[in-house]
Design a protein around this motif. Sequence first.
Motif, PDB file in Angstrom:
ATOM      1  N   ALA A   1      -0.227  -4.143   3.395  1.00  0.00           N
ATOM      2  CA  ALA A   1      -1.562  -4.616   3.788  1.00  0.00           C
ATOM      3  C   ALA A   1      -2.259  -3.597   4.678  1.00  0.00           C
ATOM      4  CB  ALA A   1      -1.451  -5.955   4.516  1.00  0.00           C
ATOM      5  N   ALA A   2      -1.491  -2.843   5.471  1.00  0.00           N
ATOM      6  CA  ALA A   2      -2.082  -1.825   6.336  1.00  0.00           C
ATOM      7  C   ALA A   2      -2.723  -0.718   5.506  1.00  0.00           C
ATOM      8  CB  ALA A   2      -1.020  -1.239   7.262  1.00  0.00           C
ATOM      9  N   THR A   3      -2.053  -0.286   4.444  1.00  0.00           N
ATOM     10  CA  THR A   3      -2.591   0.792   3.622  1.00  0.00           C
ATOM     11  C   THR A   3      -3.778   0.321   2.798  1.00  0.00           C
ATOM     12  OG1 THR A   3      -0.363   1.727   3.490  1.00  0.00           O
ATOM     13  CG2 THR A   3      -1.995   2.575   1.950  1.00  0.00           C
ATOM     14  N   TYR A   4      -3.712  -0.893   2.267  1.00  0.00           N
ATOM     15  CA  TYR A   4      -4.870  -1.417   1.540  1.00  0.00           C
ATOM     16  C   TYR A   4      -6.077  -1.536   2.467  1.00  0.00           C
ATOM     17  CZ  TYR A   4      -2.915  -2.452  -3.066  1.00  0.00           C
ATOM     18  OH  TYR A   4      -2.394  -2.335  -4.331  1.00  0.00           O
ATOM     19  N   GLY A   5      -5.854  -1.971   3.692  1.00  0.00           N
ATOM     20  CA  GLY A   5      -6.953  -2.047   4.638  1.00  0.00           C
ATOM     21  C   GLY A   5      -7.533  -0.681   4.946  1.00  0.00           C
ATOM     22  N   LEU A   6      -6.656   0.311   5.093  1.00  0.00           N
ATOM     23  CA  LEU A   6      -7.107   1.677   5.333  1.00  0.00           C
ATOM     24  C   LEU A   6      -7.924   2.200   4.149  1.00  0.00           C
ATOM     25  CD1 LEU A   6      -7.093   4.361   6.904  1.00  0.00           C
ATOM     26  CD2 LEU A   6      -4.859   4.852   5.852  1.00  0.00           C
ATOM     27  N   MET A   7      -7.472   1.923   2.927  1.00  0.00           N
ATOM     28  CA  MET A   7      -8.206   2.350   1.744  1.00  0.00           C
ATOM     29  C   MET A   7      -9.610   1.767   1.729  1.00  0.00           C
ATOM     30  SD  MET A   7      -5.176   2.110  -1.144  1.00  0.00           S
ATOM     31  CE  MET A   7      -6.320   2.201  -2.525  1.00  0.00           C
ATOM     32  N   SER A   8      -9.731   0.538   2.150  1.00  0.00           N
ATOM     33  CA  SER A   8     -11.049  -0.087   2.210  1.00  0.00           C
ATOM     34  C   SER A   8     -11.960   0.630   3.192  1.00  0.00           C
ATOM     35  CB  SER A   8     -10.908  -1.565   2.606  1.00  0.00           C
ATOM     36  OG  SER A   8     -12.169  -2.182   2.732  1.00  0.00           O
TER      37      SER A   8
END
Length: 455
Positions: free
Chosen positions: A247-254
């Motif tokens: 979830a941390a990486t998906y949030g960063l991608m956003s």
Amino acid sequence: MRAAADTRFLANEALALFSRLQTVRSFTLSTPMVLAAAVSAPAQAAINAHLAKVAFDLRRKLKSFIQWVNSPESQHLPAEKAQARFVLLKLRFNNLLDQVDIFSDVLNQRGEHGTGIWLAGLDVLADDALRLAGARYDAPPLICFLERGHGAAIRRARTRLPGGDENPVGVIQIPRERMVGSGIASSLIHEVGHQGSELLNLTTTIRAEIDRQVTAGGPNVLSWQLLSRWLNEILSDFWALGHLGIAATYGLMSVVSLPSYFVFRIGTDGPHPFPWIRVRISIALGEALYPHPQWRALARQWSGLYPTEGLPEAKQDLIEQLVNTLPDFARLVLNHRSPSLHRQRLADVFPVAERQPAQLRELYGEWQGRPSLCDESPPSLVFAVIGQARADGQITVGEEYRVLTRLLTRWALNRARTYGAELLPPAPRPKAQAGLDSASPHSLISRTHEPQTKH
């Protein structure tokens, strides 16, 4: 000899400043929030105590100045000397107002219907993400507020406020456009990571290890030098990964999904990795923490969204060199040991074992049948589970919003029960002696009476 008119002018200016100082009131008397939206009791106490201390000190200095400017021994000084002394007090007053505005911006949002309570829930998430079972430090209170714009930020506790005073709480700014979804946790815990990394002195000790890699030489020296320069931001991303998993990486991608020009804009003199490699660094660290095929799939997805083909050859070569260095870099970070960690591995102070993808998926399944288990879980674990479910396509955006808004409200209410108990009237105390430190019930500073001067 200073003119009498100059003395009257300066004394009256100081009296006017003293009167305006009386209007600086405790936030407990002015903030419009319901109890569930309130900041934590330690944060409220720390803010009010800090501002009261600054205001009391300024009051004493103003009274001393008024007495001095009217005294015979000051009359032989030229007016410019007395004016210079007064101006320093005026600047100090403006420093205090700047500090009041910083906290006022945060607290006034707590009066927004719905938003204020969600922010209180995010305070609970921030507090959970800062307190690591494997690390021992004195964690300061954290408070959150929303701001327009794309990125998050933090004014760390124990850094300098305007005027040089030490900030009593960490103030985390969150983009309003990210409310409410699992991606908000990535931005929030990244900022918590700045506070936590500083408390553990991680940037200094890990950079020392990287510097040894640079000294040793080799084909990837430039990569290590860049990773060292970007380390502060990387460690904050790592902090989010340690709590949230993918979830941390998906949030960063956003956050960093921008036009290609900006995603590949390589600045080697700033603290942030350029967006394309920042996501790949997050993926490399995530794969090292939580080995699973999902990370390689995510790397392919990111490369599909932003292919490197067609970039200038020199830029492609640098990206390839960085990507090749990332597995070694990830091992260095995970295995780092330092006195602040009591010689534990850095990876071991985070709740990594319970946040492996298989565990998160199992918890999500259990929570479907027993929602109370979700309600009783730590906030960061909840966001990790929901984020994994979102990555797996097991939860819709609408369902995610409903679950998270309900839980943010619940966490705020749970804390409010404790906070409410702490707001019970204290036992009677002996009446304070009259003097400089006897406090008015309606002001951060003492008394409502002005010191007297001759006119």
